[in-house]
Design a protein around this motif. Structure first.
Motif, PDB file in Angstrom:
ATOM      1  N   PRO A  37      -2.922 -11.699  -5.926  1.00 23.15           N
ATOM      2  CA  PRO A  37      -3.794 -12.395  -4.975  1.00 23.15           C
ATOM      3  C   PRO A  37      -5.107 -11.652  -4.780  1.00 23.15           C
ATOM      4  O   PRO A  37      -5.261 -10.508  -5.219  1.00 23.15           O
ATOM      5  N   SER A  38      -6.040 -12.298  -4.117  1.00 23.50           N
ATOM      6  CA  SER A  38      -7.322 -11.653  -3.810  1.00 23.50           C
ATOM      7  C   SER A  38      -7.079 -10.373  -3.013  1.00 23.50           C
ATOM      8  O   SER A  38      -6.259 -10.342  -2.090  1.00 23.50           O
ATOM      9  N   GLY A  39      -7.781  -9.314  -3.395  1.00 17.82           N
ATOM     10  CA  GLY A  39      -7.670  -8.054  -2.676  1.00 17.82           C
ATOM     11  C   GLY A  39      -6.540  -7.166  -3.121  1.00 17.82           C
ATOM     12  O   GLY A  39      -6.307  -6.116  -2.514  1.00 17.82           O
ATOM     13  N   CYS A  40      -5.831  -7.536  -4.195  1.00 15.25           N
ATOM     14  CA  CYS A  40      -4.670  -6.743  -4.614  1.00 15.25           C
ATOM     15  C   CYS A  40      -5.062  -5.526  -5.440  1.00 15.25           C
ATOM     16  O   CYS A  40      -4.236  -4.640  -5.669  1.00 15.25           O
ATOM     17  N   GLY A  41      -6.305  -5.490  -5.942  1.00 14.76           N
ATOM     18  CA  GLY A  41      -6.771  -4.343  -6.720  1.00 14.76           C
ATOM     19  C   GLY A  41      -6.986  -4.624  -8.197  1.00 14.76           C
ATOM     20  O   GLY A  41      -7.445  -3.754  -8.934  1.00 14.76           O
ATOM     21  N   LYS A  42      -6.723  -5.844  -8.642  1.00 12.56           N
ATOM     22  CA  LYS A  42      -6.791  -6.124 -10.082  1.00 12.56           C
ATOM     23  C   LYS A  42      -8.214  -6.019 -10.631  1.00 12.56           C
ATOM     24  O   LYS A  42      -8.430  -5.433 -11.701  1.00 12.56           O
ATOM     25  N   THR A  43      -9.206  -6.580  -9.913  1.00 11.71           N
ATOM     26  CA  THR A  43     -10.582  -6.500 -10.391  1.00 11.71           C
ATOM     27  C   THR A  43     -11.114  -5.077 -10.266  1.00 11.71           C
ATOM     28  O   THR A  43     -11.867  -4.605 -11.131  1.00 11.71           O
ATOM     29  N   TYR A 189      -6.989  -8.764 -19.036  1.00 11.89           N
ATOM     30  CA  TYR A 189      -7.462 -10.034 -18.475  1.00 11.89           C
ATOM     31  C   TYR A 189      -7.065 -10.106 -17.009  1.00 11.89           C
ATOM     32  O   TYR A 189      -5.914  -9.813 -16.657  1.00 11.89           O
ATOM     33  N   VAL A 190      -7.994 -10.471 -16.161  1.00 10.41           N
ATOM     34  CA  VAL A 190      -7.725 -10.589 -14.726  1.00 10.41           C
ATOM     35  C   VAL A 190      -7.678 -12.058 -14.326  1.00 10.41           C
ATOM     36  O   VAL A 190      -8.556 -12.842 -14.693  1.00 10.41           O
ATOM     37  N   THR A 191      -6.656 -12.435 -13.556  1.00 11.87           N
ATOM     38  CA  THR A 191      -6.573 -13.784 -13.005  1.00 11.87           C
ATOM     39  C   THR A 191      -5.701 -13.784 -11.754  1.00 11.87           C
ATOM     40  O   THR A 191      -4.878 -12.885 -11.565  1.00 11.87           O
ATOM     41  N   HIS A 192      -5.907 -14.803 -10.912  1.00 12.63           N
ATOM     42  CA  HIS A 192      -4.987 -15.027  -9.798  1.00 12.63           C
ATOM     43  C   HIS A 192      -4.135 -16.256 -10.071  1.00 12.63           C
ATOM     44  O   HIS A 192      -3.299 -16.638  -9.257  1.00 12.63           O
ATOM     45  N   ALA A 226      11.004  -8.228 -10.147  1.00 16.84           N
ATOM     46  CA  ALA A 226      11.475  -6.915  -9.695  1.00 16.84           C
ATOM     47  C   ALA A 226      11.679  -6.837  -8.195  1.00 16.84           C
ATOM     48  O   ALA A 226      12.498  -6.046  -7.711  1.00 16.84           O
ATOM     49  N   ASN A 227      10.920  -7.622  -7.425  1.00 13.04           N
ATOM     50  CA  ASN A 227      11.070  -7.575  -5.975  1.00 13.04           C
ATOM     51  C   ASN A 227      10.703  -8.927  -5.369  1.00 13.04           C
ATOM     52  O   ASN A 227      10.326  -9.863  -6.078  1.00 13.04           O
ATOM     53  N   ARG A 228      10.823  -9.002  -4.061  1.00 14.03           N
ATOM     54  CA  ARG A 228      10.611 -10.278  -3.375  1.00 14.03           C
ATOM     55  C   ARG A 228       9.175 -10.767  -3.515  1.00 14.03           C
ATOM     56  O   ARG A 228       8.929 -11.975  -3.647  1.00 14.03           O
ATOM     57  N   PHE A 229       8.198  -9.848  -3.505  1.00 15.30           N
ATOM     58  CA  PHE A 229       6.826 -10.281  -3.657  1.00 15.30           C
ATOM     59  C   PHE A 229       6.609 -10.976  -4.996  1.00 15.30           C
ATOM     60  O   PHE A 229       6.005 -12.048  -5.066  1.00 15.30           O
ATOM     61  N   VAL A 230       7.075 -10.377  -6.070  1.00 14.70           N
ATOM     62  CA  VAL A 230       6.904 -10.976  -7.404  1.00 14.70           C
ATOM     63  C   VAL A 230       7.606 -12.327  -7.456  1.00 14.70           C
ATOM     64  O   VAL A 230       7.077 -13.300  -7.993  1.00 14.70           O
ATOM     65  N   ALA A 231       8.795 -12.401  -6.881  1.00 11.70           N
ATOM     66  CA  ALA A 231       9.556 -13.659  -6.872  1.00 11.70           C
ATOM     67  C   ALA A 231       8.812 -14.760  -6.131  1.00 11.70           C
ATOM     68  O   ALA A 231       8.910 -15.943  -6.493  1.00 11.70           O
ATOM     69  N   SER A 232       8.061 -14.412  -5.103  1.00 12.69           N
ATOM     70  CA  SER A 232       7.348 -15.420  -4.322  1.00 12.69           C
ATOM     71  C   SER A 232       5.987 -15.750  -4.913  1.00 12.69           C
ATOM     72  O   SER A 232       5.501 -16.871  -4.769  1.00 12.69           O
ATOM     73  N   PHE A 233       5.368 -14.785  -5.614  1.00 13.84           N
ATOM     74  CA  PHE A 233       4.023 -15.014  -6.125  1.00 13.84           C
ATOM     75  C   PHE A 233       4.023 -15.700  -7.490  1.00 13.84           C
ATOM     76  O   PHE A 233       3.171 -16.536  -7.781  1.00 13.84           O
TER      77      PHE A 233
END
Length: 364
Positions: A37-43, A189-192, A226-233
């Motif tokens: 998501p936006s603000g996660c650090g990918k860019t 490659y960066v994407t949301h 691996a975790n709940r965040f990945v499962a939801s995103f």
């Protein structure tokens, strides 16, 4: 082709930690996607690799050569930007040739390399056009061509398709993948956009809070988050609290409980995750599942949405939880009356379990 190694990378903005202990190993020729998501650090991570930001700690290596201390123009990487970044006063050919001229390449070689790249990105017949005469997709191809014509060891792409309409994005992402495979260039490659990440990548790296949550193949990230965040995103999931009573664990569905066999007999708070596409909608009050390999959750139909090739059905449990099912368009589902009774049927092997907190790990 070139491998990329990132070790112990940190980026601080004052007291704000933008990247924390990033460790990445990218084999040569890999299409590696940073998703989140936006603000996660990918860019921030991408721009640090490019040399536009300096890291606070750690190092970056390309083919075993440390580049973390080098200015951007000495790193032998190329960037494709979200906003195309084409020069409006230059033709397609001159835009693509710009980087080669800056490197003082001989004119004959510039002509040959530009011709080759225009063929790869299918822009040959547009060589003399100006940017304002091109579509958004064609302008993005110019940006891509300008990046690859200098033959970088690593190609960096920052949400290059986000300004395009939906159909063009799908068409152009297939072209991006073809071009990357033809060239064999290592690409970050960066994407949301999760669908874009799954379709393009050899490896999907999911980030949140400046931390890598999981880096694996698209199939593993989707089927074995691996975790709940990945499962939801990545994709969508229904999460239902698991109730505990002594050694027993169960889902409470109406007046009955569905007993569960939790992996490893985990003792903390747990949620059960169910992918919407794993739910079969059975109209009416059919009772509990008779097959021990299935569970059946009674719901009342809250909403039915036709979205083309699929139907979305939302049902409310007696506890007030809203569950979502996604399935191929089915006339019997389309006609489900609102507030009617139905069963959401799921095979037990499609149930996943996670620690309850937002970044809670997968159980089993």
């Amino acid at each position: 082709m070139a491998s990329v190694e990132i070790s112990g990378l940190r980026k601080l903005y004052g007291s704000v930690v933008a990247l924390s202990d990033i460790n990445v190993s990218i084999p040569s020729g890999t299409f590696y996607t940073l998703l989140g998501p936006s603000g996660c650090g990918k860019t921030t991570l991408l721009r640090t690799i490019a040399g536009f930001h300096s890291q606070s700690a750690g190092d970056i290596s390309v083919d075993g050569r440390s580049i973390g201390h080098l200015p951007a123009h000495q790193r032998d990487v190329a960037m494709v930007f979200q906003d195309y970044a084409v020069f409006p006063h230059l033709s397609v050919r001159d835009n693509i040739a710009f980087g080669l001229k800056q490197r003082r390449i001989e004119a004959n070689e510039i002509r040959q390399r530009v011709d080759q790249v225009m063929e790869v990105v299918q822009l040959g017949k547009f060589a003399g056009r100006m940017p304002h005469e091109l579509s958004g997709g064609q302008q993005q191809r110019v940006g891509l061509a300008r990046a690859i014509v200098v033959r970088p060891k690593v190609l960096l792409m920052d949400e290059p398709l986000s300004n395009l309409d939906a159909k063009l994005r799908v068409d152009l992402r297939a072209e991006l993948r073809r071009i990357q495979q033809d060239l064999g260039v290592t690409t970050i490659y960066v994407t949301h956009d999760q669908e874009e990440a799954l379709a393009l990548s050899d490896v999907v790296c999911v980030m949140e809070g400046g931390v890598i949550q999981q880096a694996a193949s698209p199939l593993d990230v989707y089927l074995r988050p691996a975790n709940r965040f990945v499962a939801s995103f990545v994709g969508s999931n229904n999460f239902i609290d698991v109730e505990r009573s002594g050694a027993e664990a169960a889902l409470k569905c109406g007046s009955e409980q569905i007993l569960l066999d939790l992996p490893n007999q985990h003792s903390g708070d747990v949620v059960c995750a169910i992918r919407p596409e794993d739910i079969t909608v059975i109209p009416g009050k059919q009772g509990s599942a008779t097959d021990q390999s299935e569970i059946s959750i009674p719901v009342r139909i809250k909403e039915v949405s036709f979205i083309g090739r699929e139907m979305e059905v939302f049902g409310t449990t007696e506890q007030g939880e809203i569950l979502k099912s996604v399935s191929r368009s089915d006339p019997s589902v389309i006609d489900l009356p609102l507030d009617s009774e139905a069963q959401f049927r799921i095979e037990r092997h499609n149930l996943s379990f996670f620690e309850k907190e937002a970044l809670g790990g997968r159980i089993g």
